[in-house]
Every structure is written in structure tokens, then in C-alpha cells.
Enzyme design. Structure first.
Site, PDB file in Angstrom:
ATOM      1  CB  SER A  83      -1.033  -0.107   1.029  1.00  0.00           C
ATOM      2  OG  SER A  83      -0.679  -0.079   2.560  1.00  0.00           O
ATOM      3  CE  LYS A  84      -2.731   5.986  -2.918  1.00  0.00           C
ATOM      4  NZ  LYS A  84      -3.489   7.688  -2.520  1.00  0.00           N
TER       5      LYS A  84
END
Length: 467
Positions: A237-238
């Protein structure tokens, strides 16, 4: 049989790392077997789909060099074909109209959850129902006995009991087709022979197999590749850094490094770590993909990027550095050619952005010396040797790296100090920092006038420190 793979992203965002890895596997499998790689844009979700996302996906694929042989096909342009396929299923009795209201379906779900049952449609309209006030949805009539077998090329044999599946909606009340229906019609019409996708689609596969058989199609081979995790074992994810492939491009990674790293996420060929594009095409085997989740390792990507930066031709590297310099707002015309700077820095940088950050002093004056470097190297003891060196550099008949090196060596010898005792203060004086390419190369690129001005500035700094 001609091999035909497809990559079918939804244009609701950027091309993320997981999607790029799937596209790469599809592309490699098609290229290895002399087949065709099809690009399909699954944009039936009109509210979330956007032209910007489509452009971003195409941009990412082009950057990686994953050229497609057919497409891009857009699902939004195939509405009449989906209507035709629905009518075929209705006429054969493999689909039916469902008039259940939203309230009834929500109540059914709540009751099932209260009884700790798996939520599923109860077949209320399966054998006919009185039309309601709202347009009906259309459901597929799923077989209620037997089992569906998937001989997955990655996961092996997967068996699903048909009574675990309910009658899924294939067309919503507003007439729009659902994912599990439109994808089957597309794969059938496009003669897809191998469906390579993420393992989050495993539960969709038995449903799609039933629909495909009902439409009279032959089953493709399925390969569900594992998800990609961060180094901490959590889904990528980010928080793990950039997740869009074009973000990595903007951060200064070369496509060769990204392709190499993506290919190794779940696939290997012995202990080999570095693969050319030709080697990947020659060696890739979807059946050699590991079932376990793969970990995206930025440190490994950095290592690969260093390798490809060192091996890149000067013109290509200069062009890439030029983009990074322009993105950083540096006046490229106010300094040496990016090709020459890239050649000087290629051994030190993990990314092109890092290279650009290390190049600032070639194009813009720095405000202050690095405090630690100045404290260590710009001391009163070096004042006299640096003044003599400044004069020697001013009188060089030709401003070149060999001439600069000779001037520094001669001045150091005359002053009775080691080369490093003069070369390092010179580096700090001209670059503002303690690390740079060899000082002769650095000064040659900075230029005579700018070098002399900066030495004057350093001499003033030393004099003030000595006062």
C-alpha cells in the site's frame, strides 16, 4: 493453438505495482509462445472510471515497454454484445429475471448473518416471480449440484462445490452488466486462451466457468498469481512507498530495473537475479510462479536500478537526468550538459532523482556550506595552500580535468601536504559538500569562472573563521 493472453485493468486509478506485474506475466507468456497480448479496459463502472486513469494505465504500460497486439478494447463500447449474450442465456433458461426489491435482499442478508450463515441469494425468483414496480435484475442460474474443477497453472487443482455458489446477478436493474458476466463475454469473443490474473479472483473463476459453458465457450487455462506484500508482510500500500509504476518512473527508476524486479516477484530461474528483456521472454514459465505471496523490496529495486544506471549509454542517461533536473526546476542551460554530469555521477546514484539532487551545485549556487564538512575541512591551516591553488587554477591555459588535477598535485607538493589535505577542502569550497565525483572532474564541469568565485567565497569563510 495460438496463445492469447489479456490484461484487463479497470480505469479507476493508476497502474499499480500488482497490476503491472500481472500485465508483465501476461505479456511474457504471450511473447514466449509467439502468441498475442490483448489490452482491454474494463470501464463498465462509469461513475468511477475516468479518461485520466485510462491515460495513466497506457502511460505506465508504454514506460515498461509492454506493447499490446490488440486493443485497447473498451467494455463501455460493447453494450449491444452483452445484451445479445443475456438474451441467449434467458432463451436457454440459464438466466432469469429477478424482481426482488432492495429491501427484501437486505432483510434476507441480515437474517442469514444473524443465523451465522454465509449470505447468499435464496433463489426466490428462480422458478418465476410476479413482476414488481422496479426493472428486474437478471441472475444466472447456477447449477446446484456437482463441483467445478480448476486446474490452475499456479495453484494446482482447485475444487469448488457448486452448492456453495448462489445465483449471481449478471445484469443490474439499470441494464448495466456486472463484472463476472462482461469479462466472460469478452474472453469468449476475444478467444483468450490463458487468463493470468491476481489470486483475489479465484472465487470469481467458478462462476465465470459456469457462464462460459452456458454460452458454449471453451474454457481457457487459468493462472492465479499471488498478491504482492511489503517487506513487513502486509499487503502493499502507499505506506510502503510509491505504488504506481509511473511514480517510480518519476522517482528516477529505469524501466529495466522495474521490469526485472516485477518479474522476480514470485518467479525465479535458479539463482539468477538480473535478466535482460530477451532473457525474460526466453525463460519465463507461468507454471514456475510460486504460490506464496511475493514481497516488494525497495532495497532490491535500488540495487537493480544502480546496475542498470551503470550499464546505460551516456546519451540515454543524460536524457533521463535532464528530465529529473527539469522536474526539480533547475536551469539546465546554466550548467554543463546533463550527459556529462550523468557520466560523472553514474557510479554513485541509486536513482535518477538522487543523481539530480546530487547535481544541484552544477546549475545553481548553494547558500551555505555543509556545516560538518566546512568545520572539518575549511580550516585556517588550509588558507595559504588554497590561495596558491586558486592562483594556479586561474592561470591554467586550458580548463580541463587533467590540467586541474596537475595543478592540485603540484600545489599540494609545494605546500608539503597530502593530496587529500588540499583536495577535500577544494571539494567543499566548490560544491558546498563533502562528497562529489573526483574533484578534477567536478571542477571541469563547474567551469573556471564559477570555480574561482566559489574558492574566493571559501577563502573569505576561512578568514572569518580565523579572525
Amino acid at each position: 493453438m495460438a496463445i492469447r493472453t489479456r490484461f484487463a485493468p479497470s480505469p479507476t486509478g493508476f497502474l499499480h505495482v500488482g497490476g503491472a506485474r500481472t500485465a508483465l506475466f501476461c505479456w511474457l507468456y504471450a511473447r514466449r509462445h509467439g502468441g498475442q497480448f490483448i489490452l482491454r479496459i474494463e470501464d463498465t463502472d462509469r461513475q468511477r472510471s475516468s479518461a485520466e486513469s485510462v491515460a495513466g494505465i497506457l502511460d505506465g504500460l508504454r514506460w515498461l515497454g509492454l506493447d499490446w497486439d490488440e486493443g485497447p478494447h473498451f467494455q463501455s463500447e460493447r453494450g449491444s454484445r452483452y445484451e445479445e449474450a443475456v438474451e441467449t442465456l434467458l432463451a436457454s433458461g440459464r438466466a432469469y429475471r429477478c424482481y426482488c426489491s432492495k429491501a427484501r435482499l437486505e432483510s434476507l442478508r441480515a437474517d442469514q448473518l444473524a443465523r451465522r450463515e454465509k449470505p447468499r441469494y435464496d433463489g426466490h425468483c428462480r422458478d418465476g416471480a410476479r413482476p414488481g414496480p422496479e426493472p428486474p435484475a437478471i441472475r444466472f442460474r447456477t447449477p446446484q449440484d456437482g463441483e467445478t474443477v480448476i486446474d490452475d497453472l499456479v495453484r494446482g487443482r482447485v475444487v469448488i462445490r457448486d452448492d456453495e455458489l448462489d445465483d449471481l446477478v449478471i445484469v443490474r436493474g439499470d441494464g448495466s452488466p456486472t463484472y463476472n458476466f462482461s469479462v466472460v463475454v469478452d474472453d469468449l469473443d476475444m478467444a483468450v486462451t490463458h487468463v493470468i490474473r491476481g489470486d483475489d479472483h479465484v472465487n470469481n473463476t467458478p462462476r465465470q466457468i459456469h457462464i462460459l459453458r452456458a454460452l458454449g465457450g471453451e474454457l481457457p487455462a487459468y493462472a492465479h498469481v499471488p498478491m504482492i506484500l511489503g517487506r513487513d508482510g502486509q499487503r502493499l500500500s502507499k505506506r510502503h512507498g510509491a505504488v504506481s509504476v509511473t511514480s517510480y518512473r518519476d522517482d528516477g527508476y529505469l524501466p529495466e530495473a522495474m521490469l526485472n524486479h516485477l518479474a522476480r516477484l514470485g518467479w525465479s530461474h535458479g539463482d539468477q537475479e538480473i535478466f535482460s528483456r530477451a532473457e525474460l521472454v526466453e525463460l519465463f514459465d507461468i507454471e514456475a510462479v510460486n504460490r506464496a505471496a511475493a514481497s516488494f523490496d525497495t532495497e532490491k529495486l535500488d540495487w537493480l536500478n544502480r546496475h542498470y544506471i551503470k550499464g546505460s549509454g551516456p546519451e540515454r542517461l543524460g536524457e533521463e537526468l535532464g528530465r529529473q533536473l527539469a522536474a526539480a526546476g533547475l536551469p539546465i542551460g546554466n550548467g554543463p550538459a546533463p550527459t556529462a554530469v550523468a557520466e560523472a555521477l553514474r557510479e554513485r546514484a541509486a536513482t535518477l532523482r538522487e543523481m539530480a539532487e546530487a547535481s544541484v551545485y552544477f546549475y545553481r549556487e548553494f547558500e551555505d556550506f555543509d556545516a560538518g564538512a566546512a568545520r572539518k575541512h575549511l580550516r585556517p591551516v588550509v588558507l595559504a595552500p588554497l590561495e596558491k591553488l586558486r592562483a594556479a587554477l586561474d592561470h591554467l591555459p586550458e580548463w580541463s580535468a587533467p590540467g586541474i588535477a596537475a595543478a592540485v598535485e603540484d600545489t599540494a607538493a609545494q605546500a608539503g601536504v597530502g593530496l587529500g589535505k588540499l583536495g577535500q577542502p577544494l571539494r567543499v569550497a566548490v560544491t558546498g559538500r563533502g562528497v562529489s565525483p573526483p574533484f578534477d572532474v567536478t571542477l571541469a564541469l563547474v567551469g573556471r569562472e564559477r570555480t574561482l568565485d566559489r574558492i574566493d567565497r571559501a577563502l573569505d569563510f576561512i578568514r572569518a573563521r580565523a579572525a
